[in-house]
Design a protein around this motif. Structure first.
Motif, PDB file in Angstrom:
ATOM      1  N   LEU A 294       1.597  -5.043 -13.730  1.00 53.19           N
ATOM      2  CA  LEU A 294       2.870  -5.598 -13.291  1.00 53.19           C
ATOM      3  C   LEU A 294       3.538  -4.693 -12.250  1.00 53.19           C
ATOM      4  N   PRO A 295       3.504  -5.095 -10.978  1.00 58.74           N
ATOM      5  CA  PRO A 295       4.226  -4.336  -9.937  1.00 58.74           C
ATOM      6  C   PRO A 295       5.733  -4.552 -10.106  1.00 58.74           C
ATOM      7  N   ILE A 296       6.449  -3.529 -10.502  1.00 55.72           N
ATOM      8  CA  ILE A 296       7.863  -3.679 -10.851  1.00 55.72           C
ATOM      9  C   ILE A 296       8.673  -4.280  -9.708  1.00 55.72           C
ATOM     10  N   ASP A 297       8.502  -3.754  -8.509  1.00 57.57           N
ATOM     11  CA  ASP A 297       9.300  -4.216  -7.368  1.00 57.57           C
ATOM     12  C   ASP A 297       9.031  -5.673  -7.006  1.00 57.57           C
ATOM     13  N   ARG A 298       7.862  -6.183  -7.398  1.00 56.80           N
ATOM     14  CA  ARG A 298       7.473  -7.544  -7.023  1.00 56.80           C
ATOM     15  C   ARG A 298       7.782  -8.574  -8.102  1.00 56.80           C
ATOM     16  N   PHE A 299       8.455  -8.162  -9.173  1.00 54.61           N
ATOM     17  CA  PHE A 299       8.683  -9.105 -10.271  1.00 54.61           C
ATOM     18  C   PHE A 299      10.027  -9.808 -10.101  1.00 54.61           C
ATOM     19  N   VAL A 300      11.050  -9.355 -10.757  1.00 52.62           N
ATOM     20  CA  VAL A 300      12.360 -10.014 -10.703  1.00 52.62           C
ATOM     21  C   VAL A 300      13.448  -8.976 -10.457  1.00 52.62           C
TER      22      VAL A 300
ATOM     23  N   PRO B 138       6.501  -8.451   3.901  1.00 52.49           N
ATOM     24  CA  PRO B 138       5.547  -8.469   2.778  1.00 52.49           C
ATOM     25  C   PRO B 138       5.148  -7.083   2.302  1.00 52.49           C
ATOM     26  N   LEU B 139       5.444  -6.042   3.097  1.00 46.34           N
ATOM     27  CA  LEU B 139       5.069  -4.683   2.733  1.00 46.34           C
ATOM     28  C   LEU B 139       6.291  -3.806   2.461  1.00 46.34           C
ATOM     29  N   GLY B 140       7.443  -4.443   2.297  1.00 49.80           N
ATOM     30  CA  GLY B 140       8.680  -3.714   2.033  1.00 49.80           C
ATOM     31  C   GLY B 140       9.132  -3.871   0.591  1.00 49.80           C
ATOM     32  N   PHE B 141      10.269  -3.292   0.277  1.00 49.62           N
ATOM     33  CA  PHE B 141      10.855  -3.442  -1.051  1.00 49.62           C
ATOM     34  C   PHE B 141      11.445  -4.841  -1.215  1.00 49.62           C
ATOM     35  N   HIS B 142      11.231  -5.435  -2.383  1.00 48.12           N
ATOM     36  CA  HIS B 142      11.751  -6.774  -2.656  1.00 48.12           C
ATOM     37  C   HIS B 142      12.822  -6.782  -3.742  1.00 48.12           C
ATOM     38  N   GLY B 143      13.116  -5.636  -4.337  1.00 46.47           N
ATOM     39  CA  GLY B 143      14.251  -5.537  -5.246  1.00 46.47           C
ATOM     40  C   GLY B 143      13.961  -5.713  -6.719  1.00 46.47           C
TER      41      GLY B 143
END
Length: 207
Positions: free
Chosen positions: A10-16, A31-36
């Motif tokens: 589970l990629p933490i930054d890519r979840f919720v 697509p290669l940055g932080f998503h929160g």
């Protein structure tokens, strides 16, 4: 009777994104940055996660990442800035990445997982740090690096040597045989384990 474990990476930054107050450099168009995504976001969706039939969750690293990035291009020639959203751009391997939450958030997640007979593992990067790591500026951590000249060369932004020594993989290797480096890594995860009852670490690149 042998029952195999079922792992969920589970990629933490890519979840919720469960807490927008800890967002930094978030760019959903990159697509290669932080998503929160963060640990609170995982907790908020745990009722769905537990229905997957998994027995272990492997989280991406919570070690402190740099705010720096470097540019790359996709096959169409479009440029993107790469950040360490998956835990590969270590600033300080001894500290917690606040973009993802804090120790108490992780403790709450571990407790929730244990209540559902699921174990939590954390990915660990003990090989290298980003070339812009603050450790390279500190006299007390120069001995952390495999090549004792790396810290000086990589911190010299006015020389071509910086490029030849640091740009490959955008990182500088840690001296994994140095007792201080080893102990610092152990201390960080022992602290996490004691405070959160984390089940273990996942080392995907130790050489």
């Amino acid at each position: 009777f042998f029952t195999p474990d079922v792992y969920y990476f589970l990629p933490i930054d890519r979840f919720v994104d469960g807490d927008s107050l800890n967002n930094l450099n978030v760019d959903l168009e990159n697509p290669l940055g932080f998503h929160g995504g963060d640990i609170k976001g995982i907790i908020s969706q745990f009722d769905k996660i537990k229905t997957l039939g998994i027995t272990k969750i492997v989280l991406t690293s919570v070690q402190k990442q740099t705010n720096s990035s470097y540019e790359t291009q996709n096959s169409s020639g479009k440029s993107f800035q790469i950040f360490g959203f998956e835990g590969s751009s270590i600033d300080d391997f001894r500290k917690f990445e606040t973009r993802l939450g804090n120790m108490n958030d992780l403790k709450n997640l571990v407790n929730l997982a244990h209540d559902n007979n699921i174990k939590i593992l954390l990915s660990f990067n003990g090989k290298q740090v980003n070339k812009n790591s603050t450790l390279l500026d500190s006299p007390g951590t120069k001995e952390y690096f495999l090549d004792k000249n790396d810290s000086e060369i990589c911190n010299n932004k006015n020389t071509n040597k910086r490029n030849t020594k640091c740009v490959a993989n955008n990182s500088v290797n840690l001296n994994q045989e140095d007792s201080t480096v080893i102990q610092s890594s152990i201390d960080f995860f022992v602290k996490i384990q004691k405070e959160t009852l984390l089940d273990g670490i996942f080392i995907n690149e130790a050489h």
